[in-house]
Design an enzyme around this catalytic site. Structure first.
Site, PDB file in Angstrom:
ATOM      1  N   GLU A 112      35.942  41.024  43.756  1.00  0.00           N
ATOM      2  CA  GLU A 112      36.329  39.955  44.160  1.00  0.00           C
ATOM      3  C   GLU A 112      36.699  39.706  45.686  1.00  0.00           C
ATOM      4  O   GLU A 112      37.457  40.374  45.618  1.00  0.00           O
ATOM      5  CB  GLU A 112      36.607  39.229  43.628  1.00  0.00           C
ATOM      6  N   LYS A 129      46.222  42.667  42.624  1.00  0.00           N
ATOM      7  CA  LYS A 129      46.435  42.135  43.445  1.00  0.00           C
ATOM      8  C   LYS A 129      46.894  40.301  43.158  1.00  0.00           C
ATOM      9  O   LYS A 129      47.484  39.796  44.282  1.00  0.00           O
ATOM     10  CB  LYS A 129      44.808  40.962  43.879  1.00  0.00           C
ATOM     11  N   ARG A 150      41.963  52.729  33.889  1.00  0.00           N
ATOM     12  CA  ARG A 150      42.610  52.153  35.114  1.00  0.00           C
ATOM     13  C   ARG A 150      43.503  53.356  35.317  1.00  0.00           C
ATOM     14  O   ARG A 150      44.084  53.687  34.944  1.00  0.00           O
ATOM     15  CB  ARG A 150      42.890  50.625  35.464  1.00  0.00           C
TER      16      ARG A 150
END
Length: 550
Positions: free
Chosen positions: A32, A266, A256
């Site tokens: 994104e 983020k 992850r």
């Protein structure tokens, strides 16, 4: 010896064996554009591009730009730059916004099949109606709206007849499902916010769960990898594809990356930037790709790090020392050597000619003749490191002491005869003598010393600012502290040494982006904020492990 496969490769090889995807495999990297990439993204990049390379497939770069309030084109440019810097090229570049018209058509199809409805409930009411993992959800009165009414209302949403939040479009699945994501999830919401690509053409935007899987299917992505938090989303991913009769993309989840003493979020990284705790998204303390690049990390080191941590099914915290090991191992082979004195102490060689200068030849990269050598000026007055002198030495201290001798790297043996102190009692200057017959490579002095130290000629040394970095946070896993993570920010994560000196040849080179080993000090890179009048060097990593658990 048979190659060991990770679990994703095993799935792909089984699919190939079963001829599930006759046209070959395809993967995608779908960031994104609402921030900069970090090491967690680098792991995903290496995984997806690596799979495509191994199985002769293709990789799409797709920007999942469905949230216009947080996204802009500057992040897109930064993401492209980071991927290319890491050494990868994508086959196609797409955007979720490319598919807005198609996704709208999918939503219409779901409504026509009575699989979606317009809901007027507030976010709080929807949350309450969904229940909890222990309490099943409760359908509301809007769930029974007719197909025709839903079509009219959804069209009215599209043309801007309602304010933000007035209505949403929800999939009609099962309000009693054990999986909360299947309890009539929202698939469209109203946002009267211009989009960075489509402008004001749309005021309704698809939710991530609706756009992502369908975008994969539109692009015929065979294996859609994502992190473990999306395991619960997979049934919804599959439901949309099945109900819409789309290409059967397969979602696969992996662990992850969690790196000790830093964060991989983020949103949280953005807080550090916005609160001014760091110097932008490329601050060398951050785990962003841009920050690591500015600090002097190499693409080879990051790819090697991602390869070493592998692909797993369970989350774990990776030791920061492994990341440092990878860059240290890479730079040891490639970084040319130079001399820098970080905390200078003046040395005067009393028996060396005041007007005399000679050049000491030093190798640029020991053992690599092709890298050549350079000449470093040697004069009567020198800088050495403060830590390389001790007036009252402790046990096992073998560097320079009063009445003791050391070798100056590539040059002569010196003996300290006198210490000069300022009015506060601090050592300001050393008076030493040198032994002319002790020059490196031509030593006939028969003097034995136990230590070699580095130095710079004072008339030729260039002033520089040196920045040393430490842990970004004071605890190993700040990501587990929720929004209280800022309490654990390490205020000593940067140390600035404003009065350092470097070799004079560094001023004649465009060395931003070029790594050096400052002898005995570690690996360094010139910072982007350096000017012709003010040189700044960031330490990438020390010569040995210096991150310790508390």
């Amino acid at each position: 010896m048979e190659e060991s496969l990770n679990f994703i490769e095993a799935i792909i090889e089984q699919d190939i064996c079963n001829e599930v995807y006759s046209e070959g495999i395809s993967t995608r990297f779908p960031p994104e554009p609402n921030g900069y990439l970090h090491l967690g993204h680098a792991k995903s990049i290496c995984l997806n591009f690596g799979l495509a390379s191994k199985y002769k497939g293709r990789v799409n770069l797709r920007f999942d730009d469905t949230n216009p309030e947080r996204e802009n084109s500057s992040y897109i440019d930064a993401i492209r730059k980071d991927i290319q810097w890491l050494g990868f090229e994508w086959h196609n570049e797409f955007y979720a916004s490319d598919y807005f018209e198609i996704l709208y058509g999918f939503a219409i199809e779901l409504i026509k099949r009575d699989l979606a409805y317009v809901d007027d409930s507030t976010p709080e009411e929807i949350a309450e109606q969904k229940g909890t993992p222990q309490v099943t959800g409760v359908p509301n009165r809007y769930r029974g709206r007719s197909i025709d009414e839903n079509l009219l209302l959804f069209e009215a949403m599209k043309v801007g007849s309602f304010k933000d939040g007035a209505k949403v479009l929800r999939a009609k699945i099962d309000m009693k499902a054990a999986n909360m994501h299947m309890r009539d999830p929202i698939i469209y919401r109203i946002k009267h916010t211009p989009h960075h690509r489509t402008g004001s053409a749309w005021c309704i935007y698809p939710m991530y769960d609706f756009a992502h899987g369908q975008s994969d299917a539109i692009e015929c992505i065979t294996h859609s990898t994502c992190t473990l938090e999306f395991v619960a989303h997979r049934p919804l991913y599959n439901w949309f594809i099945e109900k819409l009769g789309l290409f059967p993309s397969k979602q696969i989840e992996f662990a992850r990356l969690n790196l000790a003493f830093t964060i991989m979020s983020k949103r949280k990284l953005q807080q550090l930037v916005e609160k001014g705790l760091v110097d932008g998204w490329d601050d060398p303390r951050l785990p962003t790709v841009a920050g690591l690049r500015r600090r002097g990390y190499t693409p080879n080191a990051i790819r090697e790090f991602c390869d070493r941590i592998g692909v797993a099914k369970r989350d774990a915290i990776t030791d920061y020392n492994l990341l440092e090991f990878c860059v240290r191992e890479d730079l040891n082979k490639t970084a040319q050597r130079r001399i820098a004195v970080l905390k200078p102490l003046r040395v005067i060689i009393t028996n060396y000619g005041q007007e005399f200068t000679e050049n000491i030849v030093l190798e640029n990269l020991p053992g690599e003749e092709a890298e050549g050598s350079r000449e470093v000026p040697f004069t009567r007055e020198l800088w050495i490191e403060q830590d390389d002198f001790m007036e009252h030495p402790t046990k096992n201290y073998f560097r320079l002491t009063l009445g003791g001798a050391v070798r100056l790297k590539g040059a002569y043996i010196i003996l300290c005869e006198h210490v000069v102190k300022d009015e506060d009692g601090n050592i300001s200057e050393l008076h030493c003598k040198y032994f002319p017959e002790s020059k490196s490579g031509h030593d006939h002095s028969n003097i034995k010393v136990k230590s070699t130290i580095h130095w710079l000629s004072i008339p030729f040394a260039i002033p520089a600012e040196i920045r040393l970095y430490n842990k970004l946070f004071e605890i190993e896993d700040p990501g587990q502290t929720g929004d209280e993570f800022l309490k654990h920010f390490n205020k000593d994560s940067i140390q600035v040494l404003p009065n350092a000196y470097v070799e004079n040849d560094l001023i004649n080179r465009d060395d931003v982006g070029v790594n050096f080993q400052f002898v005995r000090m570690g690996y360094f890179i010139k910072d982007r904020n350096s000017t012709a009048d003010h040189f700044i060097f960031n330490r990438t990593v020390g010569l040995r492990e210096n991150w310790k658990k508390t």
